[in-house]
Design an enzyme around this catalytic site. Structure first.
Site, PDB file in Angstrom:
ATOM      1  N   ASP A   1       0.915  -0.976  -0.015  1.00 21.20           N
ATOM      2  CA  ASP A   1       0.043  -0.222  -0.158  1.00 21.20           C
ATOM      3  C   ASP A   1       0.772   1.255  -0.050  1.00 21.20           C
ATOM      4  O   ASP A   1       0.756   2.110  -0.703  1.00 21.20           O
ATOM      5  CB  ASP A   1      -1.010   0.084   1.408  1.00 21.20           C
ATOM      6  CG  ASP A   1      -1.902  -1.011   1.265  1.00 21.20           C
ATOM      7  OD1 ASP A   1      -2.351  -1.683   0.190  1.00 21.20           O
ATOM      8  OD2 ASP A   1      -2.285  -1.623   2.225  1.00 21.20           O
TER       9      ASP A   1
ATOM     10  N   ASP B   1      -7.899   2.628  11.254  1.00 18.72           N
ATOM     11  CA  ASP B   1      -6.913   3.515  11.180  1.00 18.72           C
ATOM     12  C   ASP B   1      -6.657   4.945  10.582  1.00 18.72           C
ATOM     13  O   ASP B   1      -6.230   5.769  11.047  1.00 18.72           O
ATOM     14  CB  ASP B   1      -5.630   2.639  10.634  1.00 18.72           C
ATOM     15  CG  ASP B   1      -5.236   1.567  11.769  1.00 18.72           C
ATOM     16  OD1 ASP B   1      -5.595   1.656  12.912  1.00 18.72           O
ATOM     17  OD2 ASP B   1      -4.311   0.761  11.192  1.00 18.72           O
TER      18      ASP B   1
ATOM     19  N   SER C   1      -2.759 -10.739   7.245  1.00 19.63           N
ATOM     20  CA  SER C   1      -2.534  -9.406   7.480  1.00 19.63           C
ATOM     21  C   SER C   1      -1.998  -9.189   8.963  1.00 19.63           C
ATOM     22  O   SER C   1      -3.154  -9.309   9.922  1.00 19.63           O
ATOM     23  CB  SER C   1      -3.717  -8.493   7.034  1.00 19.63           C
ATOM     24  OG  SER C   1      -3.377  -7.143   7.577  1.00 19.63           O
TER      25      SER C   1
ATOM     26  N   ARG D   1      -1.702   3.946  17.414  1.00 22.57           N
ATOM     27  CA  ARG D   1      -1.768   5.034  16.096  1.00 22.57           C
ATOM     28  C   ARG D   1      -1.523   6.250  16.458  1.00 22.57           C
ATOM     29  O   ARG D   1      -1.103   7.219  15.668  1.00 22.57           O
ATOM     30  CB  ARG D   1      -3.123   4.839  15.603  1.00 22.57           C
ATOM     31  CG  ARG D   1      -3.379   3.458  14.826  1.00 22.57           C
ATOM     32  CD  ARG D   1      -2.291   2.926  13.864  1.00 22.57           C
ATOM     33  NE  ARG D   1      -2.468   1.874  12.893  1.00 22.57           N
ATOM     34  CZ  ARG D   1      -1.661   0.952  12.962  1.00 22.57           C
ATOM     35  NH1 ARG D   1      -0.425   0.858  13.650  1.00 22.57           N
ATOM     36  NH2 ARG D   1      -1.781  -0.075  12.203  1.00 22.57           N
TER      37      ARG D   1
END
Length: 406
Positions: free
Chosen positions: A13, A121, A170, A92
């Site tokens: 990504d 996120d 993932s 985060r």
């Protein structure tokens, strides 16, 4: 010269985002930023290698100590979400703030991430970034990218990715937790293989006792050995994980309303939360514990949303700080069968009297057992009245509906 800072992992990504930010968003320079919150070393190697292959200026920021402290802050709030200890959600905002600080230092005009439009996120990053005057960019979301499109684009541009194959699962790892999702795990009925786990062994018949010391709600020592936050968490991840402690397999409700299958590993978090709750049970009054459950839930919800800096959280933490003044003492934890079970607790602030609670003593601070008779007579009195009234009153017959057979 327009410059943008990109939250960079070196995965598919974020690798694809580099040329996209130049070609589609008109940025002349992209800098990659990786924030260390306890990821495995191989993830940094991937980021380094990919950045070098892209010719990308790359920064790595060490935020492990800051993140470790936030993890222990979460213990004072007994923080979890739908039953599992918060991990990614806590990391985060730490990552987002570190990237924002660097972006401002480097004179960036924009700040970007590679999150999809389906996950949490994106919201956690942008809650921090949108407080600045930088342009916030989410190429994957804004361009509706799919994994298949990214793989084809990477091949067309000869980008340094392994065909987009980042493994079967993932995985997101930090100091506090490890999450595993995707692949066959997206089927709620799929039984995950043992090899999805790295931090936890299969539970065995072996047991071990450890003593955890708390001061003002914070764990400060294991078996009498003082440790800082980072050392203590790392030690318990290994120790508790060897007994299979800290596995969660659940259906999680995300902020956007999607329900997803998630697997987590969190040995240290499980151990510390269980120990902390046990110590609070010894030193806090019932009223404090009941009200604190509400405060804990609100703190956890805001943390899950990535809003740890919200004004409400500051107000909640004022209450937490007051209650934690007496959460000082030791808790003995027994690792057994995949559990971290409190089996002993001691504190000089205990709201407990052994003599008062004992069946072998007659009185409680001068109060005779017989004195409870009056309380027992009143206890449930109103409920008895209400129940009796329903027994003595006959229900009226229902009136006819007024219809006719004609």
């Amino acid at each position: 010269m327009k410059k943008v800072a990109l939250a960079f992992s070196g995965g598919l990504d974020t690798t694809v985002c580099v040329p996209i930010l130049e070609e589609e968003y008109g940025y002349d320079e992209v800098i990659g930023v990786t924030v260390d919150v306890g990821q495995p070393e191989e993830e940094f190697e991937e980021a380094y290698e990919t950045a070098e292959a892209l010719g990308l200026e790359h920064y790595v920021i060490d935020a492990k100590d800051e993140f470790a402290q936030l993890c222990l802050d979460s213990v004072t709030a007994n923080a979890d979400y739908q039953g599992y200890p918060l991990g990614t959600a806590l990391a985060r905002p730490v990552i987002a703030n570190a990237i924002l600080d660097l972006a401002q230092e480097e004179g960036c005009d924009g700040i970007a991430h590679g999150c999809t439009g389906k996950g949490n996120d994106q919201l956690r990053f942008e809650a921090v970034w949108r407080a600045s005057d930088l342009e916030v960019i989410a190429p994957v979301r804004e361009m509706g990218m799919t994994r298949e499109w990214e793989i084809e684009y990477a091949a067309e541009k000869d980008l340094p990715v392994q065909g987009g194959n980042e493994g079967v699962w993932s995985i997101d790892t930090n100091l506090w937790s490890r999450s595993i999702e995707g692949g066959n795990l997206e089927d709620p009925g799929y039984v995950p293989p043992e090899d999805i786990y790295e931090w936890t062994d299969q539970p065995s018949g072996e047991t071990e006792l450890v003593e955890i010391t708390f001061e003002d709600g914070y764990p400060v020592a294991i078996d009498g050995e003082e440790m800082d936050a980072l050392e203590l968490i790392s030690y318990l991840n290994e120790k508790a994980g060897s007994y299979g402690v800290g596995r969660t397999d659940m259906m999680e409700d995300r902020m956007l309303g999607l329900k997803v299958r998630e697997n987590y590993e969190h040995p240290a978090a499980t151990t510390l939360l269980n120990a902390h709750k046990a110590l609070e049970g010894l030193v806090l009054t019932k009223e404090e514990r009941d009200f604190k459950a509400t405060v804990d839930n609100e703190w956890s919800q805001k943390a899950y949303e990535g809003l740890i800096d919200a004004p409400l959280v500051g107000a909640l933490e004022a209450f937490l700080e007051k209650t934690q003044e007496r959460v000082t003492g030791t808790v003995t934890i027994k690792f057994e069968g995949g559990q971290a079970r409190p089996v002993g607790r001691e504190s000089e602030y205990a709201a407990y009297s052994e003599s008062a609670a004992s069946f072998n003593t007659e009185t409680v601070d001068g109060i005779e057992q017989a004195d409870a008779t009056g309380v027992a007579k009143y206890h449930g009195f109103q409920a008895r009245l209400a129940n009796q009234s329903t027994k003595t009153k006959e229900k009226p017959e229902l009136a006819a509906d007024g219809g006719s057979d004609e």
